[in-house]
Design a protein around this motif. Structure first.
Motif, short mmCIF file in Angstrom:
data_model
loop_
_atom_site.label_atom_id
_atom_site.label_comp_id
_atom_site.label_asym_id
_atom_site.label_seq_id
_atom_site.Cartn_x
_atom_site.Cartn_y
_atom_site.Cartn_z
N PHE A 192 0.86 -1.24 -0.04
CA PHE A 192 -0.02 -0.14 -0.03
C PHE A 192 0.75 1.13 -0.04
O PHE A 192 0.54 2.16 -1.07
N PRO A 193 1.92 1.33 0.88
CA PRO A 193 2.62 2.69 0.70
C PRO A 193 3.24 2.96 -0.54
O PRO A 193 3.28 3.88 -1.35
N GLU A 194 3.79 1.79 -1.25
CA GLU A 194 4.41 1.91 -2.69
C GLU A 194 3.41 2.30 -3.79
O GLU A 194 3.58 3.22 -4.49
N ILE A 195 2.29 1.66 -3.56
CA ILE A 195 1.06 2.01 -4.38
C ILE A 195 0.71 3.44 -4.35
O ILE A 195 0.66 4.12 -5.22
N GLN A 196 0.75 3.98 -2.96
CA GLN A 196 0.38 5.22 -2.92
C GLN A 196 1.33 6.25 -3.38
O GLN A 196 1.09 7.18 -4.09
N LYS A 197 2.61 6.01 -3.32
CA LYS A 197 4.04 6.74 -3.61
C LYS A 197 3.87 7.00 -4.99
O LYS A 197 3.95 7.88 -5.52
N ILE A 198 3.42 5.76 -5.83
CA ILE A 198 3.50 5.79 -7.45
C ILE A 198 2.19 6.59 -7.79
O ILE A 198 2.33 7.18 -8.69
N ALA A 199 1.18 6.39 -7.23
CA ALA A 199 -0.05 6.93 -7.63
C ALA A 199 0.04 8.57 -7.56
O ALA A 199 -0.12 9.53 -8.25
N ARG A 200 0.82 8.93 -6.26
CA ARG A 200 0.94 10.30 -6.14
C ARG A 200 2.09 10.94 -7.17
O ARG A 200 2.04 11.92 -7.73
N LEU A 233 3.38 -2.45 -10.78
CA LEU A 233 3.26 -1.80 -11.88
C LEU A 233 2.18 -0.77 -11.87
O LEU A 233 0.99 -1.48 -11.57
N LEU A 234 2.02 0.31 -12.12
CA LEU A 234 0.72 1.08 -12.47
C LEU A 234 0.31 0.48 -13.65
O LEU A 234 1.01 0.47 -14.75
#
Ligand code: 5GP
Length: 440
Positions: A192-200, A233-234
């Motif tokens: 989740f933290p990595e998902i948030q970082k990439i999304a931001r 990956l996004l």
């Protein structure tokens, strides 16, 4: 003669959704072909139409967006566009979340926080997760509605689902799921933290790309997947269905369709958005580190630039040029060198890292239109050196910064005005310190 790369050949159908079809490729089990459809839907399919040509516009938009995100170093499930409606991507196991990032309050957020004016600004991006569901079911569970807002409770390991169209503070979760009912792998929550970082980061890149085109990205939705090797990956698509973009205060995205706009007008907006995204790109830029002598050690500036821009420092899009010339001793050669370098890369900032009298910073500044930031390199031993660049004559707009890393940051801030990747790096850091104030 170079051999033409092999065109991917369509394999079996993997999935078909409302707006796209995913197929395997015959050549490589780890690649898929993602083909857009002409369908446009809203309200969970309650509203449905066809817009001729939408498939090609959607694919063009996604490819433009993904190319830019990849150029900025983000991990994106995108290889190349193969035809007007189709692109090739690494195959991913999709995670069942819609990740929404918001710069302004629009759409469902206004229902969760009623009283907030539409367009309320969040200086720090908001990130929300929604569980992707259909048919108001999640496995054996009946749901109150599809795509609920989800909150993961780290200690308990549970996932609470909320009605997204009502204030969250006034409701209890309508369902609490155990982690293993949602996660394909036990430690999925660790992503989740990595998902948030990439999304931001993806949002920041696209926010700047849209700013440069005179429009405002206010929110978007992205999805993520894992490759066979477990790389996050996004994935999926980012097209004109995925975001809200304002042009002179009006939506030019799918919101126009949700709000009942005429199909022809909606189609025209999709065409406009696709052609604007054709301009998305990273500029070619340069930082010139100017030193007065080869005895001046510019390492502090060069190091700070590298730290700020990661792999982009002295990469294909950012030239870091060290110029060595005493403007006292060889003014003509120095200025010729400055003009030559700026002619080669007009989008340049100069950092003059020069000791003693430091006439070079102001003189360079007076001779060019690119910004010049001067660092009085010897000010620690001779603080009075700063005056030579502080009290300058008229039309000598040199900026004096004592700390080399602040000078590097100021230079990157200037470049970031036109550079989505540098904007992403800088804004991400600033937002870590910001707090949103939401009036209630
Ligand atoms: P909201 O939660 O305010 O309705 O939507 C937030 C953002 O996510 C908007 O940019 C909206 O277009 C996008 N979004 C929300 N749900 C979906 C969806 O199911 N599909 C797509 N493509 N975008 C969505």
């Amino acid at each position: 003669m170079t051999q033409k790369p092999e065109q991917p050949v369509e394999g079996g159908l993997i999935a078909e959704g409302k707006t796209k079809i995913i197929r395997a490729t015959a050549q490589d089990p780890e690649q898929v072909l993602i083909q857009s459809k002409d369908d446009i839907t809203a309200g969970d399919g309650a509203k449905h139409d066809l817009i001729e040509g939408k498939a090609a516009l959607a694919t063009r938009t996604t490819c433009n967006v993904f190319r830019l995100l990849k150029a900025c170093g983000l991990p994106v499930a995108f290889d190349e566009q193969v035809d007007a409606k189709t692109f090739l991507a690494p195959r991913c196991q999709m995670l069942p979340y819609e990740v929404v990032v918001r710069r302004e309050a629009h759409g469902s957020y206004l229902k969760r926080v009623p009283g907030l004016a539409q367009g309320h600004l969040f200086p720090k991006l908001l990130v929300e997760f929604f569980l992707k569901t259909s048919g108001k079911k999640w496995k054996a569970h009946e749901l109150l509605r599809d795509d609920p807002l989800m909150e993961y409770a780290k200690g308990a390991g549970t996932i609470s689902l909320y009605e997204p169209s009502k204030p969250v503070y006034a409701q209890k979760p309508f369902l609490v799921l155990e982690g293993n009912e949602v996660f394909a792998r036990a430690d999925e929550w660790k992503l989740f933290p990595e998902i948030q970082k990439i999304a931001r980061r993806a949002f920041l890149v696209l926010e700047k790309a849209w700013q440069l085109e005179g429009r405002t990205l206010v929110d978007f939705k992205v999805e993520f997947g894992l490759t066979k090797e477990g790389t996050l990956l996004l994935a999926d698509v980012i097209d004109n269905d995925s975001w809200r973009v304002l042009e002179n205060g009006s939506y030019i995205d799918k919101q126009a369709y949700r709000d009942g706009g005429k199909l022809d007008d909606v189609a025209e907006k999709y065409r406009r958005v696709a052609s604007v995204t054709d301009h998305f790109r990273l500029p070619l830029q340069q930082v010139i580190i100017w030193r007065g002598s080869d005895k001046d050690d510019v390492t502090p500036v060069a190091k700070a630039l590298e730290q700020l821009c990661g792999g982009a420092a002295d990469g294909p899009r950012l030239k870091i040029t060290t110029a060595t010339c005493s403007i006292h001793k060889e003014p003509v050669r120095g200025l010729n060198e400055l003009h030559r370098l700026v002619q080669e890369v007009p989008d340049t900032v100069v950092i003059a890292f020069i000791g003693r009298s430091n006439g070079a910073g102001p003189t360079l500044s007076a001779s060019t239109t690119v910004p010049v930031i001067t660092v009085p390199a010897s000010f620690k031993d001779f603080p009075e050196d700063v005056w030579s660049s502080l009290r300058t004559p008229s039309n000598v707009p040199v900026a004096t910064v004592l700390d080399p890393s602040n000078a590097a940051m100021a230079a990157i801030e200037i470049l970031a005005l036109r550079n989505p990747q540098f904007y992403m790096f800088l804004r991400e850091q600033v937002e870590e310190r910001l707090v949103n104030s939401i009036p209630v």
